[in-house]
Scaffold this motif. Sequence first.
Motif, PDB file in Angstrom:
ATOM      1  N   ARG A  70       1.263  -0.980   0.105  1.00  0.00           N
ATOM      2  CA  ARG A  70      -0.126   0.083  -0.028  1.00  0.00           C
ATOM      3  C   ARG A  70       0.909   1.384  -0.280  1.00  0.00           C
ATOM      4  N   ILE A  71       0.476   2.011  -0.872  1.00  0.00           N
ATOM      5  CA  ILE A  71       1.401   2.902  -0.937  1.00  0.00           C
ATOM      6  C   ILE A  71       1.895   4.181   0.431  1.00  0.00           C
ATOM      7  N   ASP A  72       2.767   4.800   0.688  1.00  0.00           N
ATOM      8  CA  ASP A  72       2.695   5.177   2.026  1.00  0.00           C
ATOM      9  C   ASP A  72       2.581   6.160   2.318  1.00  0.00           C
ATOM     10  N   ASP A  73       2.352   7.273   3.246  1.00  0.00           N
ATOM     11  CA  ASP A  73       1.777   8.498   3.660  1.00  0.00           C
ATOM     12  C   ASP A  73       2.516   9.487   3.154  1.00  0.00           C
ATOM     13  N   THR A  74       3.760   8.880   3.146  1.00  0.00           N
ATOM     14  CA  THR A  74       5.451   9.500   3.025  1.00  0.00           C
ATOM     15  C   THR A  74       5.129   9.898   1.451  1.00  0.00           C
ATOM     16  N   SER A  75       4.591   8.950   0.675  1.00  0.00           N
ATOM     17  CA  SER A  75       4.869   8.897  -0.723  1.00  0.00           C
ATOM     18  C   SER A  75       3.527   9.906  -1.648  1.00  0.00           C
ATOM     19  N   ILE A  76       2.217   9.415  -1.573  1.00  0.00           N
ATOM     20  CA  ILE A  76       0.749   9.746  -1.703  1.00  0.00           C
ATOM     21  C   ILE A  76       0.011   9.734  -0.250  1.00  0.00           C
ATOM     22  N   PRO A  77      -0.217  10.614   0.143  1.00  0.00           N
ATOM     23  CA  PRO A  77      -1.483  10.284   1.794  1.00  0.00           C
ATOM     24  C   PRO A  77      -2.437   8.749   0.939  1.00  0.00           C
ATOM     25  N   ALA A  78      -2.772   8.230   1.935  1.00  0.00           N
ATOM     26  CA  ALA A  78      -3.616   7.559   1.798  1.00  0.00           C
ATOM     27  C   ALA A  78      -5.704   7.395   2.130  1.00  0.00           C
TER      28      ALA A  78
ATOM     29  N   LEU B 258      -0.893  -5.640   2.162  1.00  0.00           N
ATOM     30  CA  LEU B 258      -0.019  -4.607   3.203  1.00  0.00           C
ATOM     31  C   LEU B 258       0.809  -3.313   3.342  1.00  0.00           C
ATOM     32  N   ASN B 259       0.940  -2.372   3.947  1.00  0.00           N
ATOM     33  CA  ASN B 259       1.582  -1.375   4.217  1.00  0.00           C
ATOM     34  C   ASN B 259       2.971  -1.095   4.057  1.00  0.00           C
ATOM     35  N   GLN B 260       3.997  -0.673   4.298  1.00  0.00           N
ATOM     36  CA  GLN B 260       5.274  -0.426   4.257  1.00  0.00           C
ATOM     37  C   GLN B 260       6.610  -1.340   5.330  1.00  0.00           C
ATOM     38  N   ASP B 261       5.478  -0.999   6.461  1.00  0.00           N
ATOM     39  CA  ASP B 261       5.262  -1.789   7.771  1.00  0.00           C
ATOM     40  C   ASP B 261       5.260  -3.080   7.568  1.00  0.00           C
ATOM     41  N   GLY B 262       4.351  -3.646   7.027  1.00  0.00           N
ATOM     42  CA  GLY B 262       4.412  -4.940   6.834  1.00  0.00           C
ATOM     43  C   GLY B 262       3.466  -5.296   6.982  1.00  0.00           C
ATOM     44  N   HIS B 263       2.321  -4.389   7.712  1.00  0.00           N
ATOM     45  CA  HIS B 263       1.051  -4.707   8.595  1.00  0.00           C
ATOM     46  C   HIS B 263      -0.166  -4.234   7.796  1.00  0.00           C
ATOM     47  N   VAL B 264      -1.186  -5.793   8.143  1.00  0.00           N
ATOM     48  CA  VAL B 264      -2.344  -5.045   6.606  1.00  0.00           C
ATOM     49  C   VAL B 264      -2.554  -4.249   6.178  1.00  0.00           C
ATOM     50  N   ALA B 265      -3.024  -3.226   5.421  1.00  0.00           N
ATOM     51  CA  ALA B 265      -3.742  -2.399   5.146  1.00  0.00           C
ATOM     52  C   ALA B 265      -5.247  -2.026   4.945  1.00  0.00           C
ATOM     53  N   GLU B 266      -5.411  -2.625   3.808  1.00  0.00           N
ATOM     54  CA  GLU B 266      -6.989  -2.398   3.151  1.00  0.00           C
ATOM     55  C   GLU B 266      -7.027  -3.448   1.980  1.00  0.00           C
ATOM     56  N   GLY B 267      -7.559  -3.633   1.597  1.00  0.00           N
ATOM     57  CA  GLY B 267      -8.310  -4.212   0.159  1.00  0.00           C
ATOM     58  C   GLY B 267      -7.646  -2.765  -1.090  1.00  0.00           C
ATOM     59  N   SER B 268      -8.215  -2.927  -2.192  1.00  0.00           N
ATOM     60  CA  SER B 268      -7.548  -2.268  -3.235  1.00  0.00           C
ATOM     61  C   SER B 268      -8.609  -1.089  -3.280  1.00  0.00           C
ATOM     62  N   ALA B 269     -10.064  -1.336  -2.921  1.00  0.00           N
ATOM     63  CA  ALA B 269     -10.678  -0.511  -2.986  1.00  0.00           C
ATOM     64  C   ALA B 269     -11.943  -0.735  -1.884  1.00  0.00           C
ATOM     65  N   ALA B 270     -11.589  -0.910  -0.588  1.00  0.00           N
ATOM     66  CA  ALA B 270     -12.486  -1.302   0.495  1.00  0.00           C
ATOM     67  C   ALA B 270     -11.141  -1.388   1.533  1.00  0.00           C
ATOM     68  N   ASN B 271     -11.996  -1.093   3.086  1.00  0.00           N
ATOM     69  CA  ASN B 271     -11.025  -1.508   4.519  1.00  0.00           C
ATOM     70  C   ASN B 271     -11.570  -2.353   4.499  1.00  0.00           C
ATOM     71  N   PHE B 272     -10.245  -2.837   4.958  1.00  0.00           N
ATOM     72  CA  PHE B 272     -10.780  -4.656   6.055  1.00  0.00           C
ATOM     73  C   PHE B 272     -11.143  -4.711   7.034  1.00  0.00           C
ATOM     74  N   MET B 273     -12.106  -5.594   7.685  1.00  0.00           N
ATOM     75  CA  MET B 273     -12.006  -6.420   9.205  1.00  0.00           C
ATOM     76  C   MET B 273     -12.296  -7.196   8.828  1.00  0.00           C
ATOM     77  N   MET B 274     -11.630  -8.078  10.486  1.00  0.00           N
ATOM     78  CA  MET B 274     -11.106  -9.853  10.852  1.00  0.00           C
ATOM     79  C   MET B 274     -12.335  -9.388  12.513  1.00  0.00           C
ATOM     80  N   VAL B 275     -12.905 -10.939  12.574  1.00  0.00           N
ATOM     81  CA  VAL B 275     -13.360 -10.965  13.844  1.00  0.00           C
ATOM     82  C   VAL B 275     -12.323 -12.410  14.311  1.00  0.00           C
ATOM     83  N   ARG B 276     -11.820 -12.126  15.558  1.00  0.00           N
ATOM     84  CA  ARG B 276     -10.692 -13.241  16.016  1.00  0.00           C
ATOM     85  C   ARG B 276     -11.945 -13.140  17.960  1.00  0.00           C
TER      86      ARG B 276
END
Length: 313
Positions: A146-154, A183-201
């Motif tokens: 996912r493009i980083d806020d330091t490149s183009i603000p997501a 994934l974002n530049q830190d390797g954590h989950v960001a979002e889908g191609s055009a949607a946010n993501f939620m999960m249940v645990r």
Amino acid sequence: MSQTKFAYFEGEIRPIEEAKVSITCNTLHYGTGCFGGLRAYWNEEQEQLYAFRLADHYKRFLNSAKLLHCRLDYTVDQLIAITVQLLQREGWRENCYIRPIAYKDDGFYRVWLHEATDRVAITSQPVGAYIPVDKGASVCVSAWRRIDDTSIPARGKVNGTYVNSALAKSDAMLSGFDDTLLLNQDGHVAEGSAANFMMVRDGVVITPPLTSNVLEGITRRTLLELIREELMIEVAEREIDRSELYLCDEAFFCGTGAQVTPISTIDHRSVGNGDVGAITNQIRELYFRVVFGKEANYMHWLTPILQREAVYA
Ligand code: PMP
């Protein structure tokens, strides 16, 4: 073929054929525009078209424009009024999608933002499901980050950023998946191609925080409120590791287009037992009741488009 008959273009609602930009348009060359994506829902019983959270969408639209040094001469209220007029002219009696765009309409090839001529256009069209899956989407983790806020603000809905989304989406689809998770530049989950993501645990709904390089999604915000306030389910906004994706009980995309789209597999591992989860179903049902104008407590999120006299005339 598009059924759209009208566009708000250069200050007026005009026939769609007249809404054309020049080949020298700066945004066409450099992606230096921003846009919004809204939905209106047709309530058959009430014979009413309800547009969802217009004020919140237009606030984000103006924020995206601010990030790009756009000088737009519009308030949120003006943009809402134009949208209502446009939908009335189109006369949609079905679910539809509304697309405002701000673009830089210069005759010069200059890679900058601050001195261009900024314009706004709005169009709408009938819409179905964005990811047409009933049983749940099969999803992969994208090799694109996912493009980083330091490149183009997501957090802004910037046209050029969607090259990132489109690369990820097409590569996923060409590999046989319905959609993808970036994934974002830190390797954590960001979002889908055009949607946010939620999960249940373990009964908790988890979604990445807004600082994880995700769009400040209106559906995300809507669901967080509904899940906490109405369903009384615990919510956590925190970073998500890739390996947690493989262990979650339920997962779904949320967005204006995606609405609430359940995910059944991630990287070929089934989510839960592979069926749409109970919490996802509860959330999805409530969301649709709200957007269709069937929940009295949330009518303040809806703008009725059709004047009643016109409806029953
Ligand atoms: N992330 C991205 C990259 C998107 O394009 C969208 C769709 N606008 C979303 C999230 C969801 O945002 P919203 O709920 O405001 O439509």
